[in-house]
Design an enzyme around this catalytic site. Structure first.
Site, PDB file in Angstrom:
ATOM      1  N   GLY A 239       0.777  -1.249  -0.210  1.00  0.00           N
ATOM      2  CA  GLY A 239       0.032   0.239  -0.129  1.00  0.00           C
ATOM      3  C   GLY A 239       0.818   1.096  -0.088  1.00  0.00           C
ATOM      4  O   GLY A 239       0.229   2.334  -0.284  1.00  0.00           O
ATOM      5  N   PRO A 276       4.314  -5.351  -1.641  1.00  0.00           N
ATOM      6  CA  PRO A 276       4.119  -4.077  -2.218  1.00  0.00           C
ATOM      7  C   PRO A 276       3.795  -4.420  -3.858  1.00  0.00           C
ATOM      8  O   PRO A 276       4.358  -5.465  -4.400  1.00  0.00           O
ATOM      9  CB  PRO A 276       5.532  -3.418  -2.273  1.00  0.00           C
ATOM     10  CG  PRO A 276       6.383  -4.645  -2.054  1.00  0.00           C
ATOM     11  CD  PRO A 276       5.438  -5.644  -1.483  1.00  0.00           C
ATOM     12  N   ARG A 278       2.146  -1.137  -6.199  1.00  0.00           N
ATOM     13  CA  ARG A 278       2.240   0.144  -6.963  1.00  0.00           C
ATOM     14  C   ARG A 278       3.601   0.953  -6.905  1.00  0.00           C
ATOM     15  O   ARG A 278       4.027   1.466  -8.024  1.00  0.00           O
ATOM     16  CB  ARG A 278       1.150   0.963  -6.266  1.00  0.00           C
ATOM     17  CG  ARG A 278       1.202   2.408  -6.981  1.00  0.00           C
ATOM     18  CD  ARG A 278       0.343   3.247  -6.116  1.00  0.00           C
ATOM     19  NE  ARG A 278      -1.022   2.779  -5.825  1.00  0.00           N
ATOM     20  CZ  ARG A 278      -2.102   2.876  -6.525  1.00  0.00           C
ATOM     21  NH1 ARG A 278      -2.230   3.615  -7.760  1.00  0.00           N
ATOM     22  NH2 ARG A 278      -3.318   2.366  -6.124  1.00  0.00           N
ATOM     23  N   CYS A 346     -16.287   7.316 -26.940  1.00  0.00           N
ATOM     24  CA  CYS A 346     -17.587   8.204 -26.874  1.00  0.00           C
ATOM     25  C   CYS A 346     -18.111   8.208 -25.534  1.00  0.00           C
ATOM     26  O   CYS A 346     -19.183   7.774 -25.369  1.00  0.00           O
ATOM     27  CB  CYS A 346     -18.382   7.443 -27.975  1.00  0.00           C
ATOM     28  SG  CYS A 346     -18.079   7.549 -29.519  1.00  0.00           S
ATOM     29  N   GLU A 347     -17.270   8.707 -24.602  1.00  0.00           N
ATOM     30  CA  GLU A 347     -17.720   8.981 -23.363  1.00  0.00           C
ATOM     31  C   GLU A 347     -17.096  10.292 -22.865  1.00  0.00           C
ATOM     32  O   GLU A 347     -15.824  10.437 -22.891  1.00  0.00           O
ATOM     33  CB  GLU A 347     -17.358   8.031 -22.209  1.00  0.00           C
ATOM     34  CG  GLU A 347     -17.781   6.367 -22.719  1.00  0.00           C
ATOM     35  CD  GLU A 347     -18.596   5.825 -21.625  1.00  0.00           C
ATOM     36  OE1 GLU A 347     -18.624   6.398 -20.605  1.00  0.00           O
ATOM     37  OE2 GLU A 347     -19.003   4.640 -21.657  1.00  0.00           O
ATOM     38  N   TYR A 375      -1.480  -0.602 -12.473  1.00  0.00           N
ATOM     39  CA  TYR A 375      -2.990  -0.504 -12.702  1.00  0.00           C
ATOM     40  C   TYR A 375      -3.198   0.364 -14.026  1.00  0.00           C
ATOM     41  O   TYR A 375      -4.268   0.955 -14.073  1.00  0.00           O
ATOM     42  CB  TYR A 375      -3.656   0.119 -11.489  1.00  0.00           C
ATOM     43  CG  TYR A 375      -3.460  -0.660 -10.281  1.00  0.00           C
ATOM     44  CD1 TYR A 375      -3.957  -1.754  -9.856  1.00  0.00           C
ATOM     45  CD2 TYR A 375      -2.469  -0.130  -9.260  1.00  0.00           C
ATOM     46  CE1 TYR A 375      -3.713  -2.544  -8.777  1.00  0.00           C
ATOM     47  CE2 TYR A 375      -2.234  -0.751  -8.246  1.00  0.00           C
ATOM     48  CZ  TYR A 375      -2.651  -2.025  -7.711  1.00  0.00           C
ATOM     49  OH  TYR A 375      -2.257  -2.661  -6.773  1.00  0.00           O
TER      50      TYR A 375
END
Length: 421
Positions: A239, A276, A278, A346-347, A375
């Site tokens: 984290g 770990p 990230r 298309c958003e 991620y």
């Protein structure tokens, strides 16, 4: 620190010009730095060298086989959260005794596969799961090593969608129930209790929430030992955050984190595991995209890229910030102008940044999203029938495509037409 730097006005991945990779594989693409991966893993490993430990890479952050193999050869274990991730870890050559199985919804099939293939431990998330693991292990005639994940009700002070250690979160069992649950585990013939697991969230930028959680784990360890349990391993989760913006205060260093672990639980004589993800891979990867159009709007201007939310969903999902820099270094003192930086999906949510100050940018220019290694590729999709983008690994002056971009035919041919059509 990472190994994506400007040299002679051109962004390099280690010793390879990013534009050279773009010319070879097309845009958009992810590129990872071997040197950064290994440096960050080593920082964690060194931070725990005061005692027995294993750094288990949380492979949900980025699970390409080449990344897993790079870290495994450096001595990393793996933290997996699905049967698919377990299979990936084993395919990368990671032995079962270096794989920790986490996750709140382990199925009987996943449990069985891990017990047959070898597992370091299951991190148990609930009483029903604990009973399921015992049932499968008993049927196989083996004993499953487990820790039980406790929820310490600690506010990690991170984004609500990645906080995992508060009482309202779905993870673990309330720490107040731990002694009763451990007593039940000890009575199940298919289980061997070896330790305690805790994980309070992701992208933490302060040490104090870790301190609060680990102090509770230390107290629980003493209580469980007094109850007769042999607690020999503490899985303390992961984290620790990364600096997504260079202007923000830097998160704590792995060495500071290691010191905190030693201070709070080092006296217990337990083997320490951390998970770990990230911080190991986040700054080890960038997403490179090309500007399709520069569009003038009503009161705002847009940079429309060939990368989209399906390639990097973090800004749409978490309101996440990524530095976006030109691959060709701008001149010093150049005037900056605000742009909304968007993709072609298309958003309206397909927006990477609003009002981002950028140097003069033209159609065809290459831009790089920093801190995109974690991620990014793993959460990508083929929304709008947009092919998954290539992943590239760099080592020194070499680069290799470690996941190719599929063709439209390959995507479409995965569909099966019923015989009545």
């Amino acid at each position: 620190m990472d190994h994506f730097i400007y040299r002679d006005g051109r962004l390099h991945a280690e010793n390879v010009p990013v534009a050279e990779i773009a010319a070879a594989v097309g845009t958009p693409f992810y590129v990872y730095s071997t040197a950064t991966l290994l440096r960050h893993f080593t920082l964690f490993d060194d931070a725990l060298d005061w005692g027995p430990h294993l750094v288990c890479y949380a492979m949900k952050a980025a699970s390409n086989q080449a990344i897993l193999k790079t870290l495994a050869q450096a001595g990393a274990g793996m933290d997996v959260v699905s049967g698919g991730e377990y299979a990936r870890a084993r395919a990368a050559g990671v032995p079962g005794e270096r794989i920790v199985f986490s996750g709140v919804g382990k199925t009987h099939e996943e449990i069985r596969a891990a017990l047959i293939g070898g597992i370091r431990q299951f991190n148990v998330e609930s009483e029903p799961e604990m009973r399921a693991i015992s049932e499968v292990a008993t049927a196989l005639g083996v004993v499953a090593p487990i820790t039980i994940r406790v929820n310490p009700d600690v506010d990690a002070k991170t984004h609500a969608k990645i906080a995992t250690g508060k009482s309202e979160n779905k993870f673990g069992i309330p720490i107040a129930k731990a002694r009763a649950v451990y007593a039940e585990a000890a009575a199940l013939s298919g289980l061997k209790v070896i330790g305690i697991d805790v994980h309070i969230g992701s992208q933490l930028t302060q040490l104090e929430p870790f301190r609060q959680a680990y102090q509770k784990v230390a107290e629980l360890t003493e209580q469980l030992r007094a109850d007769g349990h042999q607690i020999t391993r503490l899985d303390l989760g992961g984290g620790l955050g990364i600096p997504y913006t260079r202007s923000n205060e830097a998160p704590p260093l792995p060495s500071d984190y290691g010191d905190l672990i030693r201070e709070t639980v080092g006296h217990l004589g337990c083997e320490i595991e951390i998970e770990p993800g990230r911080l190991i891979v986040g700054n080890a990867g960038i997403l490179v995209s090309q500007v399709i159009y520069v569009k003038q709007g009503e009161g705002r201007d847009f940079l429309i890229l060939d990368a989209a939310m399906n390639d990097l969903i973090r800004p749409a999902m978490y309101d996440a910030h990524h530095e976006i820099v030109p691959v060709v270094e701008p001149d010093a003192g150049v005037d900056l102008a605000p742009f909304d930086i968007v993709g072609p999906v298309c958003e309206t949510g397909d927006t990477f940044a609003k009002g981002r100050l950028m140097p003069p940018t033209a159609e065809g220019d290459l831009l790089a999203f920093r801190g995109a290694g974690a991620y990014g590729a793993v959460m990508s999709s083929e929304y709008n029938t947009r092919p998954l983008v290539p992943e590239v690994l760099v080592k020194g002056d070499q680069f290799a495509v470690i996941r190719a971009r599929p063709t439209f035919d390959e995507i479409i041919n995965r569909d099966t037409i019923p015989q009545w059509l």
